[in-house]
Structures are given as structure tokens and as C-alpha cells.
Design an enzyme around this catalytic site. Structure first.
Site, PDB file in Angstrom:
ATOM      1  N   ARG A 236       0.796  -1.294   0.076  1.00 51.75           N
ATOM      2  CA  ARG A 236      -0.079  -0.046  -0.144  1.00 51.75           C
ATOM      3  C   ARG A 236       1.033   1.256  -0.011  1.00 51.75           C
ATOM      4  O   ARG A 236       0.461   2.163  -0.658  1.00 51.75           O
ATOM      5  CB  ARG A 236      -1.121  -0.114   1.247  1.00 51.75           C
ATOM      6  CG  ARG A 236      -1.971   1.169   1.355  1.00 51.75           C
ATOM      7  CD  ARG A 236      -2.828   0.909   2.429  1.00 51.75           C
ATOM      8  NE  ARG A 236      -3.659   2.118   2.794  1.00 51.75           N
ATOM      9  CZ  ARG A 236      -4.848   2.399   2.336  1.00 51.75           C
ATOM     10  NH1 ARG A 236      -5.463   1.904   1.363  1.00 51.75           N
ATOM     11  NH2 ARG A 236      -5.342   3.775   2.833  1.00 51.75           N
TER      12      ARG A 236
ATOM     13  N   ILE B 153      -7.552   7.672  -1.591  1.00 53.18           N
ATOM     14  CA  ILE B 153      -7.240   6.300  -1.589  1.00 53.18           C
ATOM     15  C   ILE B 153      -8.037   5.843  -0.306  1.00 53.18           C
ATOM     16  O   ILE B 153      -7.917   6.248   0.884  1.00 53.18           O
ATOM     17  CB  ILE B 153      -5.588   5.794  -1.396  1.00 53.18           C
ATOM     18  CG1 ILE B 153      -5.549   4.113  -1.389  1.00 53.18           C
ATOM     19  CG2 ILE B 153      -4.987   6.223  -0.339  1.00 53.18           C
ATOM     20  CD1 ILE B 153      -4.002   3.857  -1.289  1.00 53.18           C
ATOM     21  N   SER B 154      -8.761   4.744  -0.576  1.00 55.63           N
ATOM     22  CA  SER B 154      -9.597   4.495   0.630  1.00 55.63           C
ATOM     23  C   SER B 154      -9.144   3.801   1.757  1.00 55.63           C
ATOM     24  O   SER B 154      -8.005   3.152   1.692  1.00 55.63           O
ATOM     25  CB  SER B 154     -10.930   3.427   0.055  1.00 55.63           C
ATOM     26  OG  SER B 154     -11.779   3.971  -0.924  1.00 55.63           O
ATOM     27  N   GLN B 155      -9.894   3.875   2.877  1.00 59.27           N
ATOM     28  CA  GLN B 155      -9.444   3.085   4.143  1.00 59.27           C
ATOM     29  C   GLN B 155      -9.198   1.634   3.945  1.00 59.27           C
ATOM     30  O   GLN B 155      -9.942   1.158   3.175  1.00 59.27           O
ATOM     31  CB  GLN B 155     -10.679   3.278   4.985  1.00 59.27           C
ATOM     32  CG  GLN B 155     -10.301   2.575   6.368  1.00 59.27           C
ATOM     33  CD  GLN B 155     -11.661   2.680   7.302  1.00 59.27           C
ATOM     34  OE1 GLN B 155     -12.773   3.117   6.676  1.00 59.27           O
ATOM     35  NE2 GLN B 155     -11.671   2.233   8.556  1.00 59.27           N
TER      36      GLN B 155
END
Ligand code: SAH
Length: 235
Positions: A58, A84-86
């Protein structure tokens, strides 16, 4: 003569040592912790999903300034007003489409390319569409550097889907639309599942599961979420 041989050996050894260092991922532990504390603890049980979340680096998908925060429990900015999503949301959406190795999946909203990479760890092929050209181009480069050869990126308005390669076993939309775009429903295979946040921009939206069975469409509200808006080419 023996001196020369010795120094050649040493050079060979240090090259090997350098290589070993470069291959070690300094964030591996952080990633394992992320999976245990943020994802398994919230009841994500699918082994392929957990493995994928442990595999995708990530930190390579966030801007350099945010690298150290890449594994924390929240979204992060990726530029151009996007995020960017959780990690948990990525895992949750991935589990909900029940991904299988043979799947062809469509994603709308490539962003950093992270969700696409997580999907690509599990399924056969991922087609992903991004409307912001700069983000799309950066994602292409990043996915190529990380050898995600089964991800195909298109820069376009995802409202229309990707008809020439559809229909898809599953569709994941990572930007909040006011309604489910009809072309996406059309490009979902019978028996397929789509996950999409629906609601007004920057307000609480509903993450919805859309299922197509015997050409009937069934929609279910899953959870309140907050995503960046689904924009259109003419916005
Ligand atoms: N899946 C991404 C999260 C991206 S945020 C990741 O893992 O990083 C949502 C993305 O959707 C943004 O990059 C935004 O530019 C994009 N987007 C918004 N409307 C879109 C549209 N109509 N078509 C394609 N992409 C869109």
C-alpha cells in the site's frame, strides 16, 4: 593475483548484500498488523482477501509524503482532490463481490490503483477506469512497476462502463454516484454482484450491493460511507 580475486569476490558479495536489502520490504510488519487490527478484527474472514491485503504494498500507492501513514486506519489524499480508501473499506468491498480466480472485474475510479491491485491478486483480470488523466497515467506506471500485468487502465468517464470487454462477473465503484449508472447494470453478468456508494457528494452515502439474477436487479443497503463524488466528463 590472489589479491585481485579477493577484491572481485568482495564486490560480488556486497552486490548480493545490497540486492537482499532492496528486496526486503520495510513495511511488511506494518501491513500484517494492519490486516490483523483493522480487517480481521472487523470480521473479514475470506482468506484470499486477507492474503491480498497482506500482499499489496500500500505504501507504493500513496504520495511519498504519506508513506509512513500508508497503513493507518483511514483514507489518505492522493492529489487532485481524490483519496485512496481506508484499508478496511477496500477489504470489505473486495469480500462482498465474492471474488474468484476466473473472474473478470470492472472497477470505476482507479485513483491510485490500490483497489485494482488488491483485486488483481485474486482474480484473472481487472479493467479499471479513471476520469482524471494524471491519476490514470500515474496508476498505469505504478501497476506496471509492480508487475500487475492483469490490470488494464482506461482514462474515460466510467459512467459508460467498458462495453467492449464486458460483461463482468463483478463491478466495484469507488466514487459516490447519485444513482447506479444503467450501463453498469447492463454490463454486469447474470449472477454478478456490484458494490457502489450512492448518495450526494460529501455527505453520508449508502454503500449498496446490486445483484443481478435471472435478469432481475436487487439492491441492498450495506453501510453508511463517505466517498469522493462520481464526476462526469461535462461537470
Ligand atoms: N479505487 C481508488 C480510490 C479512488 S477515489 C484507489 O484504490 O485508490 C475515486 C476515484 O474515482 C478518483 O480517482 C476519481 O477521480 C474517480 N472518478 C470519479 N468519477 C469518475 C468517473 N465518472 N469515471 C471514472 N473515474 C471517476
Amino acid at each position: 593475483m590472489s589479491k585481485i580475486l579477493f577484491s572481485v569476490c568482495l564486490a560480488g558479495f556486497s552486490l548480493f548484500a545490497l540486492n537482499g536489502e532492496a528486496q526486503q520490504d520495510p513495511f511488511e510488519e506494518a501491513r500484517k498488523l494492519m490486516v490483523r487490527q483493522q480487517i480481521e478484527s472487523r470480521d473479514i474472514r475470506s482468506k484470499p482477501v486477507l492474503d491480498a491485503m497482506r500482499a499489496v504494498p500500500r505504501h507504493r500507492f500513496v504520495p511519498a509524503d504519506y508513506r509512513k501513514e500508508a497503513y493507518r486506519d483511514g483514507p489518505l489524499p492522493i492529489g487532485y482532490g481524490q483519496t485512496i480508501s481506508q484499508p478496511y473499506i477496500v477489504a470489505y468491498m473486495t469480500e462482498l463481490i465474492r471474488p474468484e480466480p476466473g473472474f473478470k472485474v470492472l472497477e470505476i475510479g482507479t485513483g491510485s490503483g490500490y483497489q485494482a491491485a488488491v483485486l488483481a491478486e485474486i482474480v484473472d483480470s481487472v479493467y479499471t477506469i479513471e476520469i482524471v488523466e494524471e491519476l490514470g497515467l500515474a496508476a498505469v506506471q505504478r501497476l506496471q512497476d509492480l508487475s500487475y500485468d492483469n490490470v488494464h487502465v482506461k482514462i474515460a468517464d466510467g459512467y459508460d462502463g467498458w462495453e467492449s470487454v464486458g460483461p463482468f462477473d463483478a463491478i466495484v465503484v469507488t466514487a459516490a454516484a447519485n444513482f447506479v449508472p444503467p450501463p453498469l447494470i447492463k454490463q454486469l453478468k447474470d449472477g454478478g454482484r456490484m458494490i457502489i456508494p450512492v448518495g450526494s457528494p460529501f455527505q453520508v452515502q449508502q454503500l449498496k450491493l446490486v445483484e443481478k439474477k435471472n435478469q432481475q436487479v436487487r439492491t441492498e443497503n450495506l453501510l453508511p460511507v463517505r466517498f469522493v463524488p462520481f464526476t462526469r466528463d461535462n461537470d
